[in-house]
Design an enzyme around this catalytic site. Sequence first.
Site, PDB file in Angstrom:
ATOM      1  N   ASP A  58      33.414  99.110  25.064  1.00 20.21           N
ATOM      2  CA  ASP A  58      34.205 100.255  24.431  1.00 20.21           C
ATOM      3  C   ASP A  58      33.527 101.687  24.667  1.00 20.21           C
ATOM      4  O   ASP A  58      32.161 101.652  25.149  1.00 20.21           O
ATOM      5  CB  ASP A  58      34.303 100.165  22.951  1.00 20.21           C
ATOM      6  N   ASP A 104      44.797 101.111  21.717  1.00 20.27           N
ATOM      7  CA  ASP A 104      44.486 100.611  20.392  1.00 20.27           C
ATOM      8  C   ASP A 104      45.716 100.094  19.497  1.00 20.27           C
ATOM      9  O   ASP A 104      45.707  99.535  18.488  1.00 20.27           O
ATOM     10  CB  ASP A 104      43.629 101.421  19.537  1.00 20.27           C
TER      11      ASP A 104
END
Length: 724
Positions: A459, A523
Amino acid sequence: MDPLHLRSSGTSLLLAFHTGEAQIVHWGADLGEALPDLALLAAPVPHSALDTPVVGGLLPQASSGWLGRPGLRGQRSESGVPGFAFSPALRVVSAEHDGGDTAVVLQADPEAGIEVRTTITLNPGGLLELSHTLTNTGGTPYQLDELGLVLPVPGDAVELLDLTGRWCRENHPQRHTIAQGTWVRSGRHGRTGHDSSLLVAAGTEGFANRSGRVWAVHFGWSGNHEQYLDTLADGRRMLGASELLGSGEIVLAPGAEYTTPVLYAAYSDHGLDGVTERFYDWFRARPQHVGTQGESGGSGKARPVVLNTWEAVYFDHRIEPLIELAESAAELGVERFVLDDGWFRGRRDDHAGLGDWYVDEAIWPEGLTPLIDAVTSRGMEFGLWVEPEMVNLDSDVARAHPDWIVGPATASHKDGGRLPLEWRNQHIVDLANPQAWQYIYDRIDALLRENNIAYLKWDQNRDLTEHGHHGRPSVHEQTLAAYRLFDALKAAHPHVEIESCSSGGARVDLGILQRTDRVWASDCNDALERQTIQRWTQAVLPPELVGAHVGPTHAHTTGRTHSISFRAITALFGHFGMEWDIRQATGHERAVLRRAIGIYKQHRGLLHSGVRVNADLGEPKLRLHGVVAQDGSEALFAAVVLASLAAEVPGRAGLPGLDPERTYRVEAIMPTAEDTGDSPYSQITPPAWLDGGLTASGRFLAEVGLPLPVLRPEHALLLKVTPV
């Protein structure tokens, strides 16, 4: 010097040199063998203009009369005064063709002390790659401000399509009429950006999924950049991109070089789906590509069914519920279990711990081994979330090495230097600092050596605002250092796959995908949002590289509630997985999930090697998309209603891409009649074919199509097509 003509898969690129500089005469449809004398194609000279035809070269230059955006901007200083060598006159030194798909053109301006070597590759599938390397051949430093990559597009390209977005709404299309002037999209995020355009496409009027001529480009870079279309008063157009450099960011010493990122470009005479085919062919021909193996053949490891723990447990990393989750996942047929954020020292929320890449002994007294063993003993791979490029101020590493934190000043924040604003309570590790880079490499390398980890969800959760090294802008250095980090860890651990996640889809580009194995497109796991996000992400990226997960019934990011069949059908057309506490799923939901996983496993060879198709329908809220086997032998389609339709019934929809001469059977396979309480229909009587299927030729199915049932808004129907 003779022209160079590259040809492949219906595309030609023609380079001419008769003016003394390199010029792309044509990029588009294949020209065949016979070519005229290109010198006879010089443009006329109008009134109130330069006395010779203006050349729009491989690098457009003011020295050739180009009045648009220049391809090269830079300068030298003499006796401390900047601004010299501001207008180069690059001329061809050599042009070489390897006899295959690559040409290399060298242009130089000895007076300015500059050489530019351009490498052009037209791949077998028709995808074009273009890059420049500038060398400072002078005796003093040369400050490079911009080195652009441009391609000409013809006058019948009158519309421009690009993509934009934000967090949880990445890759949404917008369309413009091309007008005189310069259209520019700037990305100043220090990463690719949620709003970055994965594709910029110029096309003929009304170009669509399956029709029209399209010229499209993608810029393969994970840092600051600009994409643009430059339309001059004389009607010429240049479609291009460049790295967006900070003030004084690139200063080349004598003999030093700068190489641009690669501009990827595709031409299609059958709409956007043709552009997509060019990109897919290129991706799937790469030796490192994964995901095309399966029941339909191909190469590379098949994409395993994933369970990611984030929306199931968040920061609750007690081993008992995690093992329960693993048991529940294995029972459904999951093949990869990924432990998300919260496993390392001090990480009970998002305020602390980033940078301290040691397993938290307080939560994991025996390390990760008990959970890894529980996962692998149930036949699943184990994956782990990391965010190596970021750091919390509340961390041991930040306290010990404040100088490793990126800031605009020369001093660290402990010595009075100012830090950029925080984002998700975090700052950035200065990877241009060799000690910081080595620390990050050593910690991730140790994790992979000491644990049975097959997969990293990597990430990167913030923009790189005010990004500097020793007081100077350094996004360029940071991006290359991050690339080196990926490359070094890949070399040391070739069996480990890496996902590029950047607060969702903020680092999705072909630069990062040269060193990672999939991306997290967003997301947002809301299936309605994902229909658009995945469609346009997959305009460039094949579905095996795009993570697509079934989220909770009640979407965490939007608050919407969707049926399990809609969520499952949406996730099937990607790298299928789940991000949900499946322990809480009802018996009905688990039954549908189990069936969806079975469909995915049966058809992932098709889904991850076939031709992606998108029907052109008159109703904007109705979509029909699918994947057809390369040989036309099978297909899966999804009919999707995004919102209420204008008409009472949706009418007939054609199934594109099938072999017109073959006979097929079409069946609806999800949802099924057994899915009580999950009906997607709003009708008294369904179309007759829906009960038992229909047999017809591929030509009939494309030209006449099938009458679709009346689907409720935010529902989908999965169709299976097999040859008779």
